[in-house]
Design an enzyme around this catalytic site. Structure first.
Site, PDB file in Angstrom:
ATOM      1  N   SER A 221       0.832  -1.203   0.000  1.00  0.00           N
ATOM      2  CA  SER A 221       0.000   0.000   0.000  1.00  0.00           C
ATOM      3  C   SER A 221       0.865   1.252   0.000  1.00  0.00           C
ATOM      4  CB  SER A 221      -0.977   0.000   1.170  1.00  0.00           C
ATOM      5  OG  SER A 221      -0.291  -0.068   2.408  1.00  0.00           O
ATOM      6  N   GLU A 222       2.033   1.214   0.679  1.00  0.00           N
ATOM      7  CA  GLU A 222       2.978   2.325   0.609  1.00  0.00           C
ATOM      8  C   GLU A 222       4.411   1.826   0.674  1.00  0.00           C
ATOM      9  OE1 GLU A 222      -0.650   4.626   1.977  1.00  0.00           O
ATOM     10  OE2 GLU A 222       0.356   2.898   2.871  1.00  0.00           O
ATOM     11  N   THR A 223       5.291   2.586   0.049  1.00  0.00           N
ATOM     12  CA  THR A 223       6.737   2.410   0.107  1.00  0.00           C
ATOM     13  C   THR A 223       7.347   3.765   0.413  1.00  0.00           C
ATOM     14  OG1 THR A 223       6.721   0.581  -1.492  1.00  0.00           O
ATOM     15  CG2 THR A 223       8.796   1.770  -1.210  1.00  0.00           C
TER      16      THR A 223
END
Length: 293
Positions: free
Chosen positions: A59-61
């Site tokens: 979902s996020e990096t």
């Protein structure tokens, strides 16, 4: 041997970018919400960061860079489809990953939205939890209410439906009880018509709440833990008299996904003036590696 030679030739002219994966808002691996943290991102272009975030497919990096404004580090946050000015679980995971390597009691991480202060609780084994002070959100009635309610099949929200902005935009829809929350089956094609917003449905009472977040606009069908929404949810509940200002609440999320997460949130101030917003939680590093780009 031939395979190894081919891999070595492919790596020629590339740089090994070290990263860790942390499960955030959890103390047990494979629960909570994972984030990939690239620990040394100097020299990476915005386009390359977006490609890497798509490759990691979380979902996020996050990408850690030297500070610009006197903070500990600067952090850029990407979903698989876009960059975010601020996000909760990726920053908390990044802060704990950095604090694991450097025994500081506090740090400030610079984002596009604001510089975010963190404090840490430690044991002899390392960081137990982190508390972040989030940007104080702005809010207003949500402008696309009919489409929103159609997309989540809710007809009678328990509170006014309002949208909060502390970087990303979060709209909050209260439902009658936790079984009703778990029963929501969102129509993602309808929700995709809502631009630049994450849809947060919640239920509970007292100081224990459950939440679910859906956001086709941010490339996330459902999120296991949304730290940037936890603070605004505490503000929303306090403004409408369901909790007291200054009292910490527990928010469970990700239960329906099989990745339960625990977030702690506190809104300080009054309905007329929000003084500060804090969100706390834990994270556990579950992987370390290098990406050759």
């Amino acid at each position: 041997m031939a395979t190894v030679v081919a891999v070595d030739r492919h790596r020629a002219g590339t740089q090994a970018r070290r990263y860790v994966v942390a499960d955030v808002f959890a103390t047990t691996p494979l629960l909570g919400n994972p984030v990939a943290v690239f620990l040394d991102s100097e020299g990476l272009s915005t386009e390359r960061m977006q490609q890497i975030a798509r490759e990691m497919n979380l979902s996020e990096t996050t990408f850690v860079l030297p500070p610009d404004k006197g903070g500990y580090r600067r952090v850029r946050i990407f979903t698989p489809v876009n960059e975010l000015p601020f996000a909760g679980h990726p920053l908390l995971g990044t802060a704990i990953a950095l604090a694991d390597a450097d025994p500081v009691d506090s740090m400030e991480l610079e984002t596009h939205e604001a510089t975010i202060p963190f404090t840490f609780t430690r044991s002899v084994e390392g960081v137990l939890s982190a508390t972040m002070r989030q940007p104080v959100p702005e809010w207003q009635p949500y402008e696309l209410l009919d489409t929103l309610l159609e997309g989540i099949h809710v007809t009678d929200p328990i509170l006014p439906v309002e949208v909060y902005r502390n970087g990303p935009r979060h709209v909050f829809v209260g439902v009658s009880d936790i079984p009703a929350l778990s029963a929501i089956r969102p129509d993602l094609l309808v929700l995709a018509k809502l631009p630049n917003v994450a849809v947060n449905c919640f239920a509970g009472s007292g100081y224990r709440w459950r939440s679910r977040m859906f956001s086709p606009a941010y490339g996330v069908a459902e999120d296991a833990a949304t730290g940037s929404a936890a603070g605004p949810l505490a503000v929303h509940l306090a403004r409408h008299g369901l909790i007291e200002f200054g009292r910490q609440i527990e928010i469970k999320q990700g239960v329906e996904m099989g990745r339960p997460s625990t977030m702690l949130a506190t809104a300080f101030g009054s309905a007329n003036r929000i003084e500060r917003v804090e969100v706390a939680g834990s994270a556990v590093v579950v992987a370390r590696g290098s990406l050759y780009v």
